[in-house]
Design a protein around this motif. Structure first.
Motif, PDB file in Angstrom:
ATOM      1  N   UNK A  36      -0.313   0.930   2.996  1.00 38.00           N
ATOM      2  CA  UNK A  36       0.919   1.122   3.774  1.00 38.00           C
ATOM      3  C   UNK A  36       1.766   2.256   3.206  1.00 38.00           C
ATOM      4  N   UNK A  37       2.609   2.802   4.076  1.00 37.51           N
ATOM      5  CA  UNK A  37       3.499   3.904   3.677  1.00 37.51           C
ATOM      6  C   UNK A  37       4.559   3.410   2.695  1.00 37.51           C
ATOM      7  N   UNK A  38       4.896   4.281   1.764  1.00 35.31           N
ATOM      8  CA  UNK A  38       5.902   4.003   0.749  1.00 35.31           C
ATOM      9  C   UNK A  38       7.283   4.041   1.362  1.00 35.31           C
ATOM     10  N   UNK A  39       8.254   3.263   0.958  1.00 32.99           N
ATOM     11  CA  UNK A  39       8.261   2.233  -0.063  1.00 32.99           C
ATOM     12  C   UNK A  39       7.593   0.946   0.425  1.00 32.99           C
ATOM     13  N   UNK A  40       7.098   0.164  -0.516  1.00 36.96           N
ATOM     14  CA  UNK A  40       6.329  -1.036  -0.188  1.00 36.96           C
ATOM     15  C   UNK A  40       6.861  -2.231  -0.969  1.00 36.96           C
ATOM     16  N   UNK A  41       6.790  -3.395  -0.315  1.00 32.29           N
ATOM     17  CA  UNK A  41       6.976  -4.663  -1.013  1.00 32.29           C
ATOM     18  C   UNK A  41       5.602  -5.277  -1.191  1.00 32.29           C
ATOM     19  N   UNK A  42       5.401  -5.959  -2.306  1.00 37.26           N
ATOM     20  CA  UNK A  42       4.118  -6.617  -2.529  1.00 37.26           C
ATOM     21  C   UNK A  42       4.324  -8.103  -2.776  1.00 37.26           C
ATOM     22  N   UNK A  43       3.284  -8.870  -2.455  1.00 40.90           N
ATOM     23  CA  UNK A  43       3.249 -10.294  -2.763  1.00 40.90           C
ATOM     24  C   UNK A  43       2.167 -10.496  -3.807  1.00 40.90           C
ATOM     25  N   UNK A  44       2.552 -11.069  -4.932  1.00 38.98           N
ATOM     26  CA  UNK A  44       1.614 -11.359  -6.010  1.00 38.98           C
ATOM     27  C   UNK A  44       1.446 -12.862  -6.144  1.00 38.98           C
ATOM     28  N   UNK A  45       0.223 -13.276  -6.403  1.00 39.84           N
ATOM     29  CA  UNK A  45      -0.052 -14.662  -6.778  1.00 39.84           C
ATOM     30  C   UNK A  45      -0.616 -14.576  -8.185  1.00 39.84           C
ATOM     31  N   UNK A  46       0.102 -15.177  -9.129  1.00 43.54           N
ATOM     32  CA  UNK A  46      -0.242 -14.964 -10.529  1.00 43.54           C
ATOM     33  C   UNK A  46      -0.006 -13.495 -10.834  1.00 43.54           C
ATOM     34  N   UNK A  47      -1.022 -12.821 -11.303  1.00 44.68           N
ATOM     35  CA  UNK A  47      -0.912 -11.389 -11.613  1.00 44.68           C
ATOM     36  C   UNK A  47      -1.668 -10.537 -10.606  1.00 44.68           C
ATOM     37  N   UNK A  48      -2.086 -11.129  -9.488  1.00 44.25           N
ATOM     38  CA  UNK A  48      -2.923 -10.425  -8.517  1.00 44.25           C
ATOM     39  C   UNK A  48      -2.148 -10.126  -7.230  1.00 44.25           C
ATOM     40  N   UNK A  49      -2.163  -8.861  -6.811  1.00 41.63           N
ATOM     41  CA  UNK A  49      -1.537  -8.478  -5.551  1.00 41.63           C
ATOM     42  C   UNK A  49      -2.423  -8.971  -4.412  1.00 41.63           C
ATOM     43  N   UNK A  50      -1.832  -9.712  -3.479  1.00 46.11           N
ATOM     44  CA  UNK A  50      -2.589 -10.271  -2.357  1.00 46.11           C
ATOM     45  C   UNK A  50      -2.201  -9.663  -1.013  1.00 46.11           C
ATOM     46  N   UNK A  51      -0.971  -9.109  -0.914  1.00 47.55           N
ATOM     47  CA  UNK A  51      -0.518  -8.533   0.358  1.00 47.55           C
ATOM     48  C   UNK A  51       0.583  -7.521   0.079  1.00 47.55           C
ATOM     49  N   UNK A  52       0.774  -6.606   1.034  1.00 53.26           N
ATOM     50  CA  UNK A  52       1.819  -5.589   0.900  1.00 53.26           C
ATOM     51  C   UNK A  52       2.335  -5.218   2.284  1.00 53.26           C
ATOM     52  N   UNK A  53       3.591  -4.816   2.335  1.00 54.84           N
ATOM     53  CA  UNK A  53       4.213  -4.396   3.598  1.00 54.84           C
ATOM     54  C   UNK A  53       5.005  -3.113   3.354  1.00 54.84           C
ATOM     55  N   UNK A  54       4.928  -2.195   4.307  1.00 57.24           N
ATOM     56  CA  UNK A  54       5.699  -0.959   4.236  1.00 57.24           C
ATOM     57  C   UNK A  54       7.108  -1.214   4.750  1.00 57.24           C
ATOM     58  N   UNK A  55       8.101  -0.768   4.003  1.00 55.59           N
ATOM     59  CA  UNK A  55       9.481  -0.859   4.483  1.00 55.59           C
ATOM     60  C   UNK A  55       9.797   0.253   5.474  1.00 55.59           C
ATOM     61  N   UNK A  56       8.896   1.209   5.610  1.00 53.08           N
ATOM     62  CA  UNK A  56       9.098   2.313   6.536  1.00 53.08           C
ATOM     63  C   UNK A  56       8.712   1.931   7.960  1.00 53.08           C
ATOM     64  N   UNK A  57       7.504   1.356   8.109  1.00 46.57           N
ATOM     65  CA  UNK A  57       7.020   1.077   9.464  1.00 46.57           C
ATOM     66  C   UNK A  57       6.535  -0.353   9.687  1.00 46.57           C
ATOM     67  N   UNK A  58       6.629  -1.201   8.665  1.00 48.61           N
ATOM     68  CA  UNK A  58       6.238  -2.597   8.827  1.00 48.61           C
ATOM     69  C   UNK A  58       4.746  -2.863   8.759  1.00 48.61           C
ATOM     70  N   UNK A  59       3.953  -1.841   8.441  1.00 51.15           N
ATOM     71  CA  UNK A  59       2.498  -2.008   8.340  1.00 51.15           C
ATOM     72  C   UNK A  59       2.183  -2.963   7.190  1.00 51.15           C
ATOM     73  N   UNK A  60       1.256  -3.892   7.445  1.00 52.19           N
ATOM     74  CA  UNK A  60       0.890  -4.911   6.464  1.00 52.19           C
ATOM     75  C   UNK A  60      -0.585  -4.795   6.129  1.00 52.19           C
ATOM     76  N   UNK A  61      -0.913  -4.984   4.856  1.00 49.66           N
ATOM     77  CA  UNK A  61      -2.299  -5.171   4.430  1.00 49.66           C
ATOM     78  C   UNK A  61      -2.333  -6.464   3.636  1.00 49.66           C
ATOM     79  N   UNK A  62      -3.446  -7.192   3.773  1.00 44.41           N
ATOM     80  CA  UNK A  62      -3.579  -8.463   3.067  1.00 44.41           C
ATOM     81  C   UNK A  62      -5.041  -8.692   2.717  1.00 44.41           C
ATOM     82  N   UNK A  63      -5.260  -9.345   1.599  1.00 47.72           N
ATOM     83  CA  UNK A  63      -6.609  -9.625   1.121  1.00 47.72           C
ATOM     84  C   UNK A  63      -7.252 -10.694   2.004  1.00 47.72           C
ATOM     85  N   UNK A  64      -8.302 -10.344   2.754  1.00 51.39           N
ATOM     86  CA  UNK A  64      -8.918 -11.315   3.665  1.00 51.39           C
ATOM     87  C   UNK A  64      -9.726 -12.396   2.951  1.00 51.39           C
ATOM     88  N   UNK A  65      -9.903 -12.267   1.644  1.00 57.72           N
ATOM     89  CA  UNK A  65     -10.673 -13.251   0.893  1.00 57.72           C
ATOM     90  C   UNK A  65      -9.791 -14.344   0.286  1.00 57.72           C
TER      91      UNK A  65
END
Length: 108
Positions: A36-65
């Protein structure tokens, strides 16, 4: 591989830092998407990033596993709050999906 979030796992929503970019790119690759485009918020579980969202356009990526629907919802809520706090027209605003309500009547 377990798809549950352990009750002992800490969930953290935070702004991504430069040293998070490789991990965000890994999550995006698993999601068959570009980071996603910068700036980004991330969601971590433990020490692992599982999802992220762009504050610019709302694009989301998430770990499908992993189970990430709740994490993505938390990211959207936090991104919306960040936009409201900044009062910045450049920060994307999110609309919650409308849910259909079903009324149940008793068979009295």
């Amino acid at each position: 591989m377990s798809h549950k979030i352990s009750t002992n796992s800490e969930i953290r929503i935070r702004a991504a830092r430069e040293n998070d970019l490789v991990e965000v790119a890994r999550v995006a690759g698993r999601d068959t998407n570009s980071p996603p485009a910068w700036p980004i918020l991330i969601a971590e579980v433990g020490a692992e990033i599982r999802a992220a969202i762009s504050l610019t356009d709302g694009e989301v990526v998430a770990d499908p596993f992993h189970r990430t629907a709740e994490l993505v919802e938390m990211l959207r809520i936090r991104a919306q709050a960040a936009g409201a706090m900044l009062g910045d027209g450049n920060v994307v605003r999110f609309e919650r999906p409308k849910r259909t309500r079903i009324a149940f009547r008793s068979a009295a």
